[in-house]
Design a protein around this motif. Structure first.
Motif, PDB file in Angstrom:
ATOM      1  N   TYR A 834       0.823  -1.217   0.000  1.00 29.56           N
ATOM      2  CA  TYR A 834       0.000   0.000   0.000  1.00 29.56           C
ATOM      3  C   TYR A 834       0.854   1.263   0.000  1.00 29.56           C
ATOM      4  O   TYR A 834       0.334   2.373   0.034  1.00 29.56           O
ATOM      5  CB  TYR A 834      -0.920   0.010   1.237  1.00 29.56           C
ATOM      6  CG  TYR A 834      -1.882  -1.149   1.264  1.00 29.56           C
ATOM      7  CD1 TYR A 834      -3.118  -1.064   0.635  1.00 29.56           C
ATOM      8  CD2 TYR A 834      -1.541  -2.338   1.905  1.00 29.56           C
ATOM      9  CE1 TYR A 834      -3.995  -2.139   0.651  1.00 29.56           C
ATOM     10  CE2 TYR A 834      -2.406  -3.422   1.922  1.00 29.56           C
ATOM     11  CZ  TYR A 834      -3.641  -3.308   1.290  1.00 29.56           C
ATOM     12  OH  TYR A 834      -4.512  -4.373   1.308  1.00 29.56           O
ATOM     13  N   TYR A 869      -4.068  -2.410  -4.582  1.00 24.80           N
ATOM     14  CA  TYR A 869      -3.635  -2.082  -3.221  1.00 24.80           C
ATOM     15  C   TYR A 869      -3.766  -0.570  -2.994  1.00 24.80           C
ATOM     16  O   TYR A 869      -2.838   0.188  -3.250  1.00 24.80           O
ATOM     17  CB  TYR A 869      -2.171  -2.509  -3.004  1.00 24.80           C
ATOM     18  CG  TYR A 869      -1.938  -3.984  -3.140  1.00 24.80           C
ATOM     19  CD1 TYR A 869      -2.395  -4.865  -2.164  1.00 24.80           C
ATOM     20  CD2 TYR A 869      -1.267  -4.504  -4.240  1.00 24.80           C
ATOM     21  CE1 TYR A 869      -2.183  -6.227  -2.280  1.00 24.80           C
ATOM     22  CE2 TYR A 869      -1.034  -5.871  -4.361  1.00 24.80           C
ATOM     23  CZ  TYR A 869      -1.501  -6.726  -3.373  1.00 24.80           C
ATOM     24  OH  TYR A 869      -1.286  -8.078  -3.492  1.00 24.80           O
ATOM     25  N   GLY A 870      -4.917  -0.136  -2.580  1.00 30.30           N
ATOM     26  CA  GLY A 870      -5.083   1.275  -2.236  1.00 30.30           C
ATOM     27  C   GLY A 870      -6.150   1.987  -3.031  1.00 30.30           C
ATOM     28  O   GLY A 870      -6.384   3.181  -2.820  1.00 30.30           O
TER      29      GLY A 870
END
Length: 982
Positions: A834, A869-870
């Protein structure tokens, strides 16, 4: 004592020894002896021939030469009727007679304190004089004399600065006072470290080039009387600056590199190297440098085993085919060069290699010039040697016929008027094929190798045979037809004719009979004529840009192209545009819109496809030669990757296939202050200088953490060894740079390239990209930078950036990170996937880089991980590998988005570029297509066909009895940050 004695000899005269020394030579032109060689065909220099000529020798020199000249009374006359005379060859680059450098023992060190009074770097040994290491080697001299050499320039071949060389006559009948023609003939350099020291710096090619630059800057400074201490190395450089400056470089890329270094220090080098110069001949011609050219053309590979054949890459196969064309192509281009035998197993291979070059068009005059007049001119000794003229040293060879004809032999080599017999010219040449009749049996007999070998057959059975030829008497011994019969037949004959042997044979039963052996002259003549007809000038074959696999037949050129009906990712406020056209013209993005007029543009149908700006890799180590780290010091700001860009690295092409158009090639992470970077466009087929961004932003690599404090190096001896020591390095060098700035304009100011670069950082003229992992060190460096009045530009790797993104934003530094690398060493344990998303969310300009030759080919997929991721948007994730790295590199005004007026660095994708199914179909830089998927498929077929053609030719060469070498695999080191291999 040796040196004093030699200097006495020299003072008494180079061409002759002391009068009171005994003279036990054969006939020679020394003292009162005058020798006249008459009735020869004399080639005084390339293109100038005297028929029925006479050459008069006295005191080791040519006292007269010409046709119809009067022979002095009392001269010793030698009739050379039927023979040819040429100037003896000059070897311009050797270590003849030099003692072998003693290899230092022990571990690496920073400095050798025992060398007080010399330059601080022990690889700079400019104070060496060849005379101090010289001992005439009669055996080695004979090998060179037999090959046609009369003089050799020799030097101590150890070190980066090697000191002076000298010119020596290869006179086995003389003494050193006579032989040394010029005591200081040149000043020598190389790119190779000295074996006499274990000093660690330099550890890379870029470090070597930087050291050579600084050494010359220091010599200039020293010459002006600025030093308060004495430096014998710099004194020698100053004293020898007017000698010929010779540097051993190697391949074509290094030829260009050392010439660039020479330009920087105001010196024109004579460059040893360029065996592959034909691949960049225009660039090499533009240097105006003279070359000393090796001709050690490679042997064919033994590719009969298909399981081994694949080891050999196409570039190496091509080199076997193309390298012999190099001398002719250099001559055709007007490049000045002399030929050296260095690299050959022995000097007697010289003529074999030259004849290979002649098959590609090299003329006899060009070959002779490269062995005689050219080395003399390059070494500045044309007044002594190189041609046969009145007053010059009497160095010449006598041959049986025109020098480069197949059957010509060197009879004699006269050096300083002293005769060295190689083959007795009064012995008749009996080599050839014979039919022998002995006691009713007919034998086939072949004599070869100056009558040193004989093969004998009766019917189809090969008999054992030996030959001896001495004083015009020949003895041949043949075994019997029956293999179990250990008795022999012996034949003895006086040679009076070349086409017939008549004598006595002593049979195995003890009987004596007469025998005759008649030369098969007509058959030989027919075969020779047939061979002559077969001989055609060979051609270079396909030469591509670059001349490796996947190179183009012509250098890629700019086009006007219209991408029709694409999904355009602009990276601008317009976002993603559907069904849009983009017109590329003059290397720029000319228009963006719908239904644009094509005019004369080539149209590419992009329906259903995605057009983006090219991927920019902020952190790469591809396309670098001979070391990514200069690890010898804790600061190496003086080195630059721009010196060592490798335009032939196939990873450039592979990156283009992955949509990459720009890369920052960074120094490694071996030291806190590393070297300067190179920002390049991946212009496959162009030279390194053409790849480097014009008016390129200035960058340098810093590093923190395990690598710089040598945590994983067993023999780490260099400061720093701790993280707190790393901080002190920065403080020390920034303080020194301020002091350096204060010294400018003052008396005794010394230009220091390293300090100049660090000063650029302090004055915010050079940007810092810093290798980093741990938050404490990241925080430390920002504080150090702020203390000294500048900002860090980019933290690269930055795997703990998520812990301090707010502080990074306040400092104004960007983060270029990995998408999801983790735990490959201890200081990476806290990495999370992240990271990029968190830095981005805090307003940090965030990029994703490769640091890896394999990952750089799929950076589009690495960017996509930020979506997973994010929850970064697709457009923002795409900017992580395009616009954001452009901003970090300060080139976003030129590239990184699709905007009218920007460089046409574009990629056409088969699908959404963030998709794992997407492939780059067309990759363009500055309006030039450097990768095309359809063309790539054609490349693969053509490579397969060319490999097979070359394999066939190599197998044919082996079947003809030509020498071959074992297959080998040429591989390029894939550099990463911590790679220390050179």
């Amino acid at each position: 004592m040796k040196r004093v004695l030699l200097l006495i000899f020299l003072a008494c005269g180079i061409a002759s020894a002391q009068d009171y020394f005994p003279n036990n030579d054969d006939i020679s032109a020394r003292g009162e002896v005058i020798v006249a060689i008459t009735n020869a065909t004399i080639v005084t220099q390339p293109g100038t021939v005297i028929t029925n000529g006479t050459i008069i020798l006295k005191d080791g020199k040519i006292s007269n030469i010409g046709s119809g000249i009067t022979v002095p009374t009392g001269a010793v006359i030698q009739d050379a009727n039927g023979s040819y005379i040429y100037p003896s060859f000059i070897e311009p680059y050797a270590d003849f007679g030099m003692e072998k450098a003693k290899r230092a023992s022990g571990s690496g060190q920073q400095y050798d304190e025992s060398r007080q009074g010399f330059y601080w770097n022990d690889h700079i040994r400019a104070e060496q004089d060849a005379l101090d290491f010289y001992k005439y080697d009669e055996k080695e001299a004979k090998n060179m004399i037999d090959a046609g050499y009369g003089a050799v320039q020799t030097h101590m071949n150890d070190g980066i600065a090697r000191g002076t060389g000298m010119l020596v006559a290869l006179n086995n009948n003389g003494d050193d006072g006579m032989r040394i023609l010029k005591k200081e003939s040149g000043n020598f350099f190389s790119l190779k470290r000295s074996v006499q020291t274990r000093q660690s710096y330099p550890t890379s090619l870029m470090g070597t080039l930087a050291l050579l630059r600084q050494t010359h800057f220091d010599a200039d400074w020293y010459s002006k009387g600025n030093s308060t201490t004495r430096d014998l190395s710099l004194e020698a450089l100053v004293a020898n600056k007017n000698l010929v400056q010779i540097i051993e470089a190697g391949d074509k890329k290094n030829v260009l590199r050392v010439d660039k270094m020479g330009d920087r220090v105001g010196k024109q080098f004579v460059i040893v190297g360029g065996e592959d110069a034909y691949e960049m001949i225009d660039d090499i011609k533009a240097t105006n440098a003279s070359l000393i050219l090796p001709i050690n053309f490679p042997d064919a590979y033994d590719v009969t085993n298909p399981y081994q054949e694949w080891y050999v890459n196409l570039a190496d196969m091509r080199e076997w085919k193309q390298a012999p064309a190099n001398p002719f192509l250099l001559s055709k281009a007007g490049i000045n060069y002399a030929i050296t035998s260095q690299g050959l197993k022995s000097p007697d291979k010289l003529m074999e290699k030259l004849k290979m070059a002649m098959e590609y068009g090299l003329t006899e005059d060009q070959a002779l010039a490269a062995l005689t007049t050219k080395p003399a001119q390059i070494l500045g000794v044309s007044d002594m040697v190189g041609t046969l003229e009145k007053g010059k040293v009497a160095n010449f060879i006598m041959t049986s016929g025109p020098l480069f004809e197949e059957d010509s032999k060197i009879y004699e080599n006269w050096v300083q008027g002293s005769k060295h017999v190689i083959k007795d010219r009064h012995l008749k040449d009996i080599d050839g094929s014979y039919t022998a009749l002995i006691a009713g049996d007919t034998y086939k007999m072949d004599i070869s190798g100056d009558a040193k070998k004989v093969s004998i057959k009766i019917d189809s059975t090969k008999l054992g045979g030996k030959i001896a030829y001495d004083g015009n008497w020949i003895t041949i011994t043949a075994s019997q037809k029956n293999a179990d019969d250990k008795t022999f037949t012996r034949m003895i004959s006086k040679v009076s004719k070349e086409d017939r042997l008549t004598g006595t044979a002593y049979l195995a039963n003890g009987n004596e009979v007469s025998f005759t052996a008649t030369k098969n002259v007509e058959k030989e003549k027919d075969e020779k004529e047939k061979d002559e007809k077969k001989k055609e000038t060979k051609t270079l074959g396909p030469l591509t840009f670059p001349n490796v696999s996947y190179g183009s037949a012509t250098k890629p050129q700019e086009e006007t192209i219209l991408y029709r009906n694409a999904t355009v990712w602009t990276n601008e406020k317009d976002g993603i545009l559907e069904n849009t056209d983009v017109l590329v013209k003059n290397g720029k993005i000319y228009k963006i819109g719908k239904n644009l007029s094509a005019g004369n543009a080539r149209v590419i149908d992009a329906t259903g496809k995605h057009l983006t700006s090219g991927i920019i890799d902020e952190h790469s180590h591809i396309a670098i030669d001979n070391g990514v780290n200069e690890a010898g010091h804790n600061s190496t700001a003086e080195v630059t990757i721009e010196d060592v860009v490798d335009h032939e690295d196939v990873n450039i092409y592979r990156d283009l296939a992955g949509g990459v158009t720009t890369s920052q090639l960074l120094h490694g992470s071996a030291n806190p202050i590393g070297g300067r970077s190179a920002i390049i466009k991946l212009k496959w087929g162009y030279s390194p200088e053409e790849m480097i961004y014009s008016d390129s932003p200035k960058f340098i690599k810093f590093a923190l953490g395990e690598n710089v404090k040598q945590s994983r190096y067993q023999n780490g001896v260099r400061f720093p060894q701790t993280r707190m020591g790393v901080e002190q390095v920065f403080e020390d060098y920034f303080t020194r740079a301020r002091e350096y700035a204060d010294s400018k304009g003052k008396k005794n100011f010394r230009y220091d390239e390293e300090m100049e670069v660090i000063l650029e950082i302090l004055e915010s003229e050079r940007f810092v990209s810093c290798h980093s992992y741990v938050q404490t060190e990241i925080n430390m460096l920002m504080k150090v930078a702020e203390k000294h009045g500048f900002r860090i530009n980019t933290f690269t790797h930055i795997l703990e950036g998520y812990k301090m993104a707010d502080k990074m934003r306040e400092h104004g530094v960007g983060g270029s990170t990995f998408s999801d690398w983790w735990a490959y060493k201890y200081e990476v344990n806290d990495a999370i996937p992240y990271n990029a998303a968190i830095m981005h969310s805090q307003g940090v300009v965030t990029a994703i880089n490769s640091d890896d030759a394999e990952m750089s080919r799929r950076l589009n997929q690495e960017a996509a991980k930020a979506v997973k991721y994010g929850n970064v948007s697709e457009e923002d994730a795409w900017k992580f590998v395009t616009l954001n790295p452009a901003k970090l590199l300060h080139i976003d005004d030129r590239t990184g988005s699709i905007k009218t007026g920007k460089d046409a660095d574009l990629v056409l994708w088969s699908d959404n570029p963030l998709s794992v199914t997407a492939t780059a179909e067309v990759t363009m830089i500055d309006g030039i297509v450097f990768f095309d998927k359809e063309r790539d498929l054609r490349f693969r077929e053509s490579i397969k066909e060319e490999r097979q053609q070359l394999i066939n030719e190599m197998i044919a060469a082996k079947n003809k009895g030509l020498k071959t070498q074992e297959p080998k695999q040429s591989t390029k080191t894939l550099y990463e940050c911590n790679t220390l291999e050179w």
